[in-house]
Design a protein around this motif. Structure first.
Motif, PDB file in Angstrom:
ATOM      1  N   VAL A   1       0.726  -1.194   0.123  1.00 25.14           N
ATOM      2  CA  VAL A   1       0.041   0.026   0.129  1.00 25.14           C
ATOM      3  C   VAL A   1       0.879   1.179  -0.120  1.00 25.14           C
ATOM      4  O   VAL A   1       0.446   2.208  -0.703  1.00 25.14           O
ATOM      5  CB  VAL A   1      -0.792  -0.082   1.179  1.00 25.14           C
ATOM      6  N   ALA A   2       1.914   1.168   0.694  1.00 25.20           N
ATOM      7  CA  ALA A   2       2.869   2.513   0.696  1.00 25.20           C
ATOM      8  C   ALA A   2       3.382   2.589  -0.353  1.00 25.20           C
ATOM      9  O   ALA A   2       3.465   3.787  -1.062  1.00 25.20           O
ATOM     10  CB  ALA A   2       4.014   2.270   1.854  1.00 25.20           C
ATOM     11  N   ILE A   3       3.909   1.645  -1.406  1.00 32.79           N
ATOM     12  CA  ILE A   3       4.356   1.951  -2.611  1.00 32.79           C
ATOM     13  C   ILE A   3       3.168   2.470  -3.562  1.00 32.79           C
ATOM     14  O   ILE A   3       3.334   3.107  -4.374  1.00 32.79           O
ATOM     15  CB  ILE A   3       5.230   0.753  -2.749  1.00 32.79           C
ATOM     16  N   LEU A   4       2.070   1.635  -3.198  1.00 31.12           N
ATOM     17  CA  LEU A   4       0.903   2.078  -4.445  1.00 31.12           C
ATOM     18  C   LEU A   4       0.721   3.625  -4.167  1.00 31.12           C
ATOM     19  O   LEU A   4       0.128   4.305  -5.117  1.00 31.12           O
ATOM     20  CB  LEU A   4      -0.190   1.080  -4.258  1.00 31.12           C
ATOM     21  N   GLN A   5       0.766   4.204  -2.868  1.00 29.19           N
ATOM     22  CA  GLN A   5       0.461   5.480  -2.554  1.00 29.19           C
ATOM     23  C   GLN A   5       1.436   6.507  -3.248  1.00 29.19           C
ATOM     24  O   GLN A   5       1.161   7.336  -3.612  1.00 29.19           O
ATOM     25  CB  GLN A   5       0.300   5.657  -1.129  1.00 29.19           C
ATOM     26  N   GLN A   6       2.722   5.843  -3.370  1.00 29.55           N
ATOM     27  CA  GLN A   6       3.682   6.567  -4.133  1.00 29.55           C
ATOM     28  C   GLN A   6       3.524   6.844  -5.385  1.00 29.55           C
ATOM     29  O   GLN A   6       3.419   7.826  -6.588  1.00 29.55           O
ATOM     30  CB  GLN A   6       4.974   6.327  -3.916  1.00 29.55           C
ATOM     31  N   ILE A   7       2.807   5.757  -5.955  1.00 23.47           N
ATOM     32  CA  ILE A   7       2.304   5.724  -7.781  1.00 23.47           C
ATOM     33  C   ILE A   7       0.997   6.621  -7.687  1.00 23.47           C
ATOM     34  O   ILE A   7       1.117   7.383  -8.724  1.00 23.47           O
ATOM     35  CB  ILE A   7       1.952   4.198  -7.877  1.00 23.47           C
ATOM     36  N   ALA A   8       0.197   6.370  -6.619  1.00 23.36           N
ATOM     37  CA  ALA A   8      -1.136   7.513  -6.688  1.00 23.36           C
ATOM     38  C   ALA A   8      -0.742   8.918  -6.609  1.00 23.36           C
ATOM     39  O   ALA A   8      -1.338   9.701  -7.421  1.00 23.36           O
ATOM     40  CB  ALA A   8      -1.862   7.176  -5.727  1.00 23.36           C
ATOM     41  N   ALA A   9       0.603   9.049  -6.064  1.00 22.23           N
ATOM     42  CA  ALA A   9       0.806  10.483  -5.822  1.00 22.23           C
ATOM     43  C   ALA A   9       1.791  10.994  -7.088  1.00 22.23           C
ATOM     44  O   ALA A   9       1.873  12.169  -7.188  1.00 22.23           O
ATOM     45  CB  ALA A   9       1.663  10.716  -4.726  1.00 22.23           C
ATOM     46  N   GLY A  10       1.989   9.982  -8.016  1.00 24.19           N
ATOM     47  CA  GLY A  10       2.551  10.253  -9.393  1.00 24.19           C
ATOM     48  C   GLY A  10       4.264  10.225  -9.103  1.00 24.19           C
ATOM     49  O   GLY A  10       4.718  11.049 -10.085  1.00 24.19           O
ATOM     50  N   ARG A  11       4.541   9.975  -8.094  1.00 22.02           N
ATOM     51  CA  ARG A  11       5.974  10.108  -7.887  1.00 22.02           C
ATOM     52  C   ARG A  11       7.014   8.916  -8.704  1.00 22.02           C
ATOM     53  O   ARG A  11       7.936   9.219  -8.867  1.00 22.02           O
ATOM     54  CB  ARG A  11       6.231   9.751  -6.301  1.00 22.02           C
TER      55      ARG A  11
ATOM     56  N   LYS B   1      -9.752   4.677   0.848  1.00 21.20           N
ATOM     57  CA  LYS B   1      -9.276   5.522   1.888  1.00 21.20           C
ATOM     58  C   LYS B   1      -8.009   5.568   1.834  1.00 21.20           C
ATOM     59  O   LYS B   1      -7.231   6.598   2.142  1.00 21.20           O
ATOM     60  CB  LYS B   1      -9.706   5.363   3.177  1.00 21.20           C
ATOM     61  N   LEU B   2      -7.137   4.566   1.417  1.00 18.20           N
ATOM     62  CA  LEU B   2      -5.884   4.533   1.621  1.00 18.20           C
ATOM     63  C   LEU B   2      -5.194   4.438  -0.049  1.00 18.20           C
ATOM     64  O   LEU B   2      -3.974   5.216  -0.158  1.00 18.20           O
ATOM     65  CB  LEU B   2      -5.366   2.975   1.842  1.00 18.20           C
ATOM     66  N   ILE B   3      -5.742   4.020  -0.724  1.00 22.16           N
ATOM     67  CA  ILE B   3      -5.169   4.123  -2.404  1.00 22.16           C
ATOM     68  C   ILE B   3      -6.547   4.373  -3.209  1.00 22.16           C
ATOM     69  O   ILE B   3      -7.645   3.948  -2.736  1.00 22.16           O
ATOM     70  CB  ILE B   3      -4.565   2.908  -2.792  1.00 22.16           C
ATOM     71  N   PRO B   4      -6.593   4.959  -4.334  1.00 25.10           N
ATOM     72  CA  PRO B   4      -7.836   5.087  -5.068  1.00 25.10           C
ATOM     73  C   PRO B   4      -8.458   3.795  -5.478  1.00 25.10           C
ATOM     74  O   PRO B   4      -7.694   2.621  -5.719  1.00 25.10           O
ATOM     75  CB  PRO B   4      -7.154   5.821  -6.355  1.00 25.10           C
ATOM     76  N   HIS B   5      -9.714   3.680  -5.638  1.00 27.23           N
ATOM     77  CA  HIS B   5     -10.375   2.532  -6.190  1.00 27.23           C
ATOM     78  C   HIS B   5      -9.907   1.917  -7.280  1.00 27.23           C
ATOM     79  O   HIS B   5      -9.701   0.823  -7.291  1.00 27.23           O
ATOM     80  CB  HIS B   5     -11.713   2.988  -6.305  1.00 27.23           C
ATOM     81  N   ALA B   6      -9.582   2.618  -8.341  1.00 25.13           N
ATOM     82  CA  ALA B   6      -8.974   1.947  -9.608  1.00 25.13           C
ATOM     83  C   ALA B   6      -7.802   1.352  -9.492  1.00 25.13           C
ATOM     84  O   ALA B   6      -7.418   0.263 -10.014  1.00 25.13           O
ATOM     85  CB  ALA B   6      -8.932   3.093 -10.743  1.00 25.13           C
ATOM     86  N   LEU B   7      -6.903   2.173  -8.685  1.00 27.09           N
ATOM     87  CA  LEU B   7      -5.540   1.487  -8.301  1.00 27.09           C
ATOM     88  C   LEU B   7      -5.648  -0.041  -7.561  1.00 27.09           C
ATOM     89  O   LEU B   7      -5.037  -0.908  -7.695  1.00 27.09           O
ATOM     90  CB  LEU B   7      -4.412   2.285  -7.810  1.00 27.09           C
ATOM     91  N   PHE B   8      -6.530   0.194  -6.482  1.00 26.56           N
ATOM     92  CA  PHE B   8      -6.763  -0.868  -5.518  1.00 26.56           C
ATOM     93  C   PHE B   8      -7.229  -2.185  -6.521  1.00 26.56           C
ATOM     94  O   PHE B   8      -6.654  -3.276  -6.287  1.00 26.56           O
ATOM     95  CB  PHE B   8      -7.775  -0.566  -4.677  1.00 26.56           C
ATOM     96  N   ALA B   9      -8.066  -1.976  -7.410  1.00 28.01           N
ATOM     97  CA  ALA B   9      -8.886  -2.987  -8.146  1.00 28.01           C
ATOM     98  C   ALA B   9      -7.713  -3.478  -9.227  1.00 28.01           C
ATOM     99  O   ALA B   9      -7.557  -4.926  -9.414  1.00 28.01           O
ATOM    100  CB  ALA B   9      -9.968  -2.278  -9.154  1.00 28.01           C
TER     101      ALA B   9
END
Length: 380
Positions: free
Chosen positions: A102-112, A284-292
């Motif tokens: 989840v932590a690394i997917l959050q970096q992806i969601a943030a565009g980093r 709440k933690l990562i966007p729905h599309a990325l979680f799917a």
């Protein structure tokens, strides 16, 4: 840490399921009057294993957002008389890898970064350039990068455990190695890839791994009973697991890291892990599309850092699930969610794997014995 290829009941004193568990509805709203009996059978099965000294831990079953069973079994510490409670914290073993994912997917969601970012794009000074320049985030998440394992487990690696104090120290135990095979050609499960991902999170966020996970995962998910406790502290809220060393039973701190790190080993309760599941489902933690995207199958049993398994020829569609399991000396964990049925089943145990898996498998094995014939030939 080896993963195996791998509140009404509380308010009522955790007694009779038949008296306290309501009839619930399936995802389409259809009534399921047999579900109360299913849960009663699960409870009886877990009690039987406990009486046979084969299980201790907490079992939680939820469906469509409602916790239907939350019950503790057995002893918190096999050497003492105090019982497990639903508030007991258990070592998560590799189920804790989900936090790093989840932590690394959050970096992806943030565009980093992206899934195709190479290790060396973030860890500029990574010593082995073959690894740094060829292994991607996607391959680390799916265990297809050839990252291998980390020498932190077992009596023989006690000296390594004594000298690592942070994620950078752990990275140095394996960052000299090239990929064990050509990346993205096969899946070999291991722990070192998550250490690499954890270090990438630190560099990208500017926070140490534990601080990041507490602030950006535990806190927003409401996980107030989850953390990185030291297993040598004899915390009365922490379940104790055991290893066998030279024929003697000893606390499992003797054979594994004393607290959690990016490959797992954090401590949590079943209810907190359900809060984590719900936070993922709610976006709440990562966007729905990325979680799917993360919880579909990419290769064999892996999604993007989550197990995504239970499919194939002749396998009921209702058996597909996402989550993560974990196992180590004196540890067995299983966190699984079934999208078709809306169920989440969480089993945390202080017994060595596979002690928890017969319990977490029980409900769907019972369904299949009754001959449900909704089949899916493939998934992902």
């Amino acid at each position: 840490m080896r993963s195996l290829v791998r509140g009404m009941l509380l308010a009522a004193g955790m007694t009779s399921l038949a008296m306290t568990t309501p009839v619930v509805a399936a995802p389409n709203g259809a009534p399921t009057p047999g579900y109360t009996a299913d849960l009663a059978q699960l409870d009886g099965f877990a009690l039987g294993l406990t009486e046979a000294d084969r299980f201790s831990g907490v079992v939680l079953v939820a469906r469509n957002g409602h916790v239907l069973l939350e019950k503790a079994y057995g002893k918190r510490d096999a050497e003492r008389s105090d019982p497990v409670t639903v508030d007991t914290q258990f070592n998560l073993a590799s189920a804790g890898k989900m936090f790093t994912s989840v932590a690394i997917l959050q970096q992806i969601a943030a565009g980093r970064i992206s899934l195709d970012t190479h290790v060396g794009d973030v860890l500029k000074d990574y010593p082995n350039r073959r690894f740094a320049d060829s292994v991607t985030v996607r391959e680390l998440l799916t265990h297809t990068g050839g990252a291998g394992d980390i020498p932190l487990f077992g009596v023989k690696n006690a000296a390594n455990r004594a000298r690592v104090h942070n994620v950078a120290d752990m990275l140095a135990l394996g960052d000299h190695r090239p990929p064990a095979f050509k990346p993205d050609t096969k899946l070999v499960y291991g722990n070192f890839g998550n250490v690499v991902l954890g270090r990438m999170v630190e560099v990208l966020s500017g926070e140490d791994y534990e601080t990041y996970v507490r602030r950006h995962i535990f806190k927003p998910a409401g996980m107030t009973h989850t953390g990185f406790p030291d297993c040598t502290t004899h915390d009365p809220d922490l379940a104790v697991g055991y290893s066998t060393v030279n024929g003697k039973r000893v606390p499992n701190c003797a054979t594994q890291p004393t607290h959690g790190f990016p490959a797992g080993g954090e401590a949590s309760t079943a209810r907190d892990m359900y809060r984590f599941v719900r936070a993922l489902q709610s976006g709440k933690l990562i966007p729905h599309a990325l979680f799917a995207k993360a919880t579909r199958t990419y290769r064999m049993y892996m999604g993007l850092g989550f197990f995504a398994t239970g499919y194939g020829v002749g396998v009921p569609a209702r058996d597909f699930r996402w989550g993560h399991g974990g196992g180590a000396d004196g540890v067995c964990t299983d966190v699984r969610t079934y999208p078709v049925t809306g169920e989440t089943i969480i089993v945390l145990s202080n017994r060595t794997s596979p002690a928890c898996y017969p319990v977490s498998n029980f409900l769907h094995q019972q369904y299949n014995k009754r001959g449900h014939r909704h089949f899916s030939l493939r998934h992902g």
